[in-house]
Design a protein around this motif. Structure first.
Motif, PDB file in Angstrom:
ATOM      1  N   VAL A   1      15.662 -10.167   3.047  1.00  0.00           N
ATOM      2  CA  VAL A   1      14.670 -10.308   3.854  1.00  0.00           C
ATOM      3  C   VAL A   1      13.778  -8.648   3.514  1.00  0.00           C
ATOM      4  CG1 VAL A   1      14.504  -9.996   5.927  1.00  0.00           C
ATOM      5  CG2 VAL A   1      15.730 -11.372   5.014  1.00  0.00           C
ATOM      6  N   LEU A   2      15.227  -7.355   3.158  1.00  0.00           N
ATOM      7  CA  LEU A   2      14.771  -6.325   3.137  1.00  0.00           C
ATOM      8  C   LEU A   2      13.769  -5.727   2.171  1.00  0.00           C
ATOM      9  CD1 LEU A   2      15.097  -3.167   4.209  1.00  0.00           C
ATOM     10  CD2 LEU A   2      17.183  -2.919   2.845  1.00  0.00           C
ATOM     11  N   GLN A   3      14.387  -6.444   0.767  1.00  0.00           N
ATOM     12  CA  GLN A   3      13.170  -6.254  -0.678  1.00  0.00           C
ATOM     13  C   GLN A   3      12.279  -6.881  -0.056  1.00  0.00           C
ATOM     14  OE1 GLN A   3      16.079  -7.518  -3.679  1.00  0.00           O
ATOM     15  NE2 GLN A   3      17.063  -5.062  -2.997  1.00  0.00           N
ATOM     16  N   GLU A   4      12.205  -8.377   0.701  1.00  0.00           N
ATOM     17  CA  GLU A   4      10.304  -8.387   0.354  1.00  0.00           C
ATOM     18  C   GLU A   4       9.842  -7.518   1.367  1.00  0.00           C
ATOM     19  OE1 GLU A   4       7.568 -11.601  -0.113  1.00  0.00           O
ATOM     20  OE2 GLU A   4       9.161 -11.059  -1.160  1.00  0.00           O
ATOM     21  N   ALA A   5      10.390  -7.698   2.724  1.00  0.00           N
ATOM     22  CA  ALA A   5       9.552  -6.828   3.433  1.00  0.00           C
ATOM     23  C   ALA A   5       8.682  -5.809   3.511  1.00  0.00           C
ATOM     24  CB  ALA A   5      10.035  -6.701   4.447  1.00  0.00           C
TER      25      ALA A   5
ATOM     26  N   LEU B   1       4.462  -3.040   0.349  1.00  0.00           N
ATOM     27  CA  LEU B   1       3.488  -2.318  -0.511  1.00  0.00           C
ATOM     28  C   LEU B   1       2.786  -3.045  -1.410  1.00  0.00           C
ATOM     29  CD1 LEU B   1       7.126  -0.929  -2.064  1.00  0.00           C
ATOM     30  CD2 LEU B   1       5.168   0.939  -0.778  1.00  0.00           C
ATOM     31  N   GLU B   2       2.318  -4.448  -1.230  1.00  0.00           N
ATOM     32  CA  GLU B   2       0.906  -5.310  -2.174  1.00  0.00           C
ATOM     33  C   GLU B   2      -0.380  -4.257  -0.818  1.00  0.00           C
ATOM     34  OE1 GLU B   2       2.047  -8.607  -1.213  1.00  0.00           O
ATOM     35  OE2 GLU B   2       3.333  -8.774  -3.014  1.00  0.00           O
TER      36      GLU B   2
ATOM     37  N   ARG C   1      13.632  -2.414  10.655  1.00  0.00           N
ATOM     38  CA  ARG C   1      12.859  -1.481  10.880  1.00  0.00           C
ATOM     39  C   ARG C   1      12.069  -0.861   9.632  1.00  0.00           C
ATOM     40  NH1 ARG C   1      12.194   1.079  15.206  1.00  0.00           N
ATOM     41  NH2 ARG C   1      13.477   0.521  16.689  1.00  0.00           N
ATOM     42  N   LEU C   2      10.294  -0.958   9.305  1.00  0.00           N
ATOM     43  CA  LEU C   2      10.536  -0.454   8.679  1.00  0.00           C
ATOM     44  C   LEU C   2       9.965   1.265   8.547  1.00  0.00           C
ATOM     45  CD1 LEU C   2       8.150  -4.371   7.235  1.00  0.00           C
ATOM     46  CD2 LEU C   2      10.346  -2.813   6.028  1.00  0.00           C
ATOM     47  N   ALA C   3       9.805   1.492   7.859  1.00  0.00           N
ATOM     48  CA  ALA C   3       8.906   3.132   8.166  1.00  0.00           C
ATOM     49  C   ALA C   3       7.709   3.322   6.991  1.00  0.00           C
ATOM     50  CB  ALA C   3      10.260   4.202   8.216  1.00  0.00           C
ATOM     51  N   LEU C   4       6.716   2.979   6.809  1.00  0.00           N
ATOM     52  CA  LEU C   4       6.224   3.163   6.131  1.00  0.00           C
ATOM     53  C   LEU C   4       5.232   4.667   6.053  1.00  0.00           C
ATOM     54  CD1 LEU C   4       4.352  -0.337   6.976  1.00  0.00           C
ATOM     55  CD2 LEU C   4       6.661   0.827   5.580  1.00  0.00           C
ATOM     56  N   ARG C   5       4.567   4.651   5.171  1.00  0.00           N
ATOM     57  CA  ARG C   5       3.898   5.865   4.740  1.00  0.00           C
ATOM     58  C   ARG C   5       2.452   5.670   3.983  1.00  0.00           C
ATOM     59  NH1 ARG C   5       3.273   9.889   0.753  1.00  0.00           N
ATOM     60  NH2 ARG C   5       4.706   8.529  -0.676  1.00  0.00           N
ATOM     61  N   LEU C   6       2.432   5.869   4.961  1.00  0.00           N
ATOM     62  CA  LEU C   6       0.245   5.918   4.280  1.00  0.00           C
ATOM     63  C   LEU C   6      -0.359   7.014   3.579  1.00  0.00           C
ATOM     64  CD1 LEU C   6      -0.834   3.811   7.310  1.00  0.00           C
ATOM     65  CD2 LEU C   6       0.102   2.988   5.835  1.00  0.00           C
ATOM     66  N   SER C   7      -1.813   7.292   3.021  1.00  0.00           N
ATOM     67  CA  SER C   7      -2.229   8.337   2.725  1.00  0.00           C
ATOM     68  C   SER C   7      -2.450   8.936   4.063  1.00  0.00           C
ATOM     69  CB  SER C   7      -3.244   8.324   1.865  1.00  0.00           C
ATOM     70  OG  SER C   7      -4.536   6.945   2.632  1.00  0.00           O
ATOM     71  N   GLY C   8      -1.260  10.309   4.401  1.00  0.00           N
ATOM     72  CA  GLY C   8      -1.550  11.310   5.256  1.00  0.00           C
ATOM     73  C   GLY C   8      -1.287  10.630   6.608  1.00  0.00           C
TER      74      GLY C   8
ATOM     75  N   GLN D   1      -3.169   1.199  14.434  1.00  0.00           N
ATOM     76  CA  GLN D   1      -3.766  -0.631  15.239  1.00  0.00           C
ATOM     77  C   GLN D   1      -3.618  -1.548  14.290  1.00  0.00           C
ATOM     78  OE1 GLN D   1      -5.424  -1.099  18.716  1.00  0.00           O
ATOM     79  NE2 GLN D   1      -4.245  -2.533  19.648  1.00  0.00           N
ATOM     80  N   VAL D   2      -4.969  -0.988  13.925  1.00  0.00           N
ATOM     81  CA  VAL D   2      -5.526  -2.680  12.423  1.00  0.00           C
ATOM     82  C   VAL D   2      -4.446  -2.794  11.485  1.00  0.00           C
ATOM     83  CG1 VAL D   2      -7.483  -2.903  10.650  1.00  0.00           C
ATOM     84  CG2 VAL D   2      -7.904  -1.471  13.310  1.00  0.00           C
ATOM     85  N   VAL D   3      -3.911  -1.275  10.809  1.00  0.00           N
ATOM     86  CA  VAL D   3      -3.208  -1.688   9.738  1.00  0.00           C
ATOM     87  C   VAL D   3      -1.732  -1.801  10.342  1.00  0.00           C
ATOM     88  CG1 VAL D   3      -1.604   0.050   8.478  1.00  0.00           C
ATOM     89  CG2 VAL D   3      -3.745   0.892   8.411  1.00  0.00           C
ATOM     90  N   ARG D   4      -1.315  -1.777  11.242  1.00  0.00           N
ATOM     91  CA  ARG D   4      -0.083  -2.356  12.236  1.00  0.00           C
ATOM     92  C   ARG D   4      -0.433  -4.438  12.027  1.00  0.00           C
ATOM     93  NH1 ARG D   4       3.859  -0.933  15.150  1.00  0.00           N
ATOM     94  NH2 ARG D   4       3.040   0.758  15.097  1.00  0.00           N
ATOM     95  N   GLN D   5      -1.175  -4.393  13.079  1.00  0.00           N
ATOM     96  CA  GLN D   5      -1.726  -5.979  12.871  1.00  0.00           C
ATOM     97  C   GLN D   5      -2.300  -6.326  11.827  1.00  0.00           C
ATOM     98  OE1 GLN D   5      -5.131  -6.050  15.590  1.00  0.00           O
ATOM     99  NE2 GLN D   5      -6.281  -6.370  14.014  1.00  0.00           N
ATOM    100  N   ASP D   6      -2.567  -5.945  10.266  1.00  0.00           N
ATOM    101  CA  ASP D   6      -2.948  -6.508   8.847  1.00  0.00           C
ATOM    102  C   ASP D   6      -2.092  -6.710   8.197  1.00  0.00           C
ATOM    103  OD1 ASP D   6      -5.495  -6.351   9.960  1.00  0.00           O
ATOM    104  OD2 ASP D   6      -5.778  -4.806   8.328  1.00  0.00           O
ATOM    105  N   LEU D   7      -0.337  -5.765   8.252  1.00  0.00           N
ATOM    106  CA  LEU D   7       0.678  -5.794   7.731  1.00  0.00           C
ATOM    107  C   LEU D   7       2.211  -7.363   8.945  1.00  0.00           C
ATOM    108  CD1 LEU D   7       1.625  -2.072   7.029  1.00  0.00           C
ATOM    109  CD2 LEU D   7       0.702  -4.122   5.246  1.00  0.00           C
ATOM    110  N   LEU D   8       1.811  -6.704  10.078  1.00  0.00           N
ATOM    111  CA  LEU D   8       2.720  -8.348  10.750  1.00  0.00           C
ATOM    112  C   LEU D   8       2.162  -9.249  10.016  1.00  0.00           C
ATOM    113  CD1 LEU D   8       3.506  -6.091  14.634  1.00  0.00           C
ATOM    114  CD2 LEU D   8       4.396  -6.581  12.012  1.00  0.00           C
TER     115      LEU D   8
END
Length: 120
Positions: free
Chosen positions: A70-74, A79-80, A97-104, A27-34
């Protein structure tokens, strides 16, 4: 484990007792990225490299070229964040829709389009 203040709809959230509510884990990662995705790059004085160029596209016609940009910028903006190892996006009926892989772990975000920037 990540822990931070819970931030919703442009403001901090509080418990019924009046204490600051906390967000944990993904939830922290989600709110930070949004927050990073909807904030114009350079808009925070202390973090001039934070944010993205997505707000520049809010009034743009959503043609095929704009969708790609927009897709590339998101993806690039996600990734930053050092916690994100991989970012893939696709346009759906409801938005980007963004699918993100975090460590694990995996995290999915949906950016409704047109982008809603609250408090701007």
């Amino acid at each position: 484990m990540y822990r931070d203040w819970l931030f919703e709809d442009g403001d901090f959230r509080f418990t019924p007792r009046g204490d600051a509510a906390l967000a944990e884990g993904l939830q922290v990662v989600r709110q930070d990225l949004l927050a990073r995705l909807v904030s114009p790059r350079g808009s925070h004085w202390a973090f001039p490299h934070e944010g993205s160029a997505l707000p520049d596209y809010v009034q743009a016609a959503l043609d095929e070229l704009t969708r790609v940009e927009v897709l590339q910028e998101a993806e690039r903006t996600c990734l930053e964040d050092a916690r994100v190892e991989e970012a893939r996006g696709e346009w759906t009926e409801g938005g980007l829709r963004l699918a993100l892989r975090l460590s694990g772990e995996a995290l999915r975000l949906l950016l409704p389009w047109p982008l809603e920037v609250k408090g701007a």
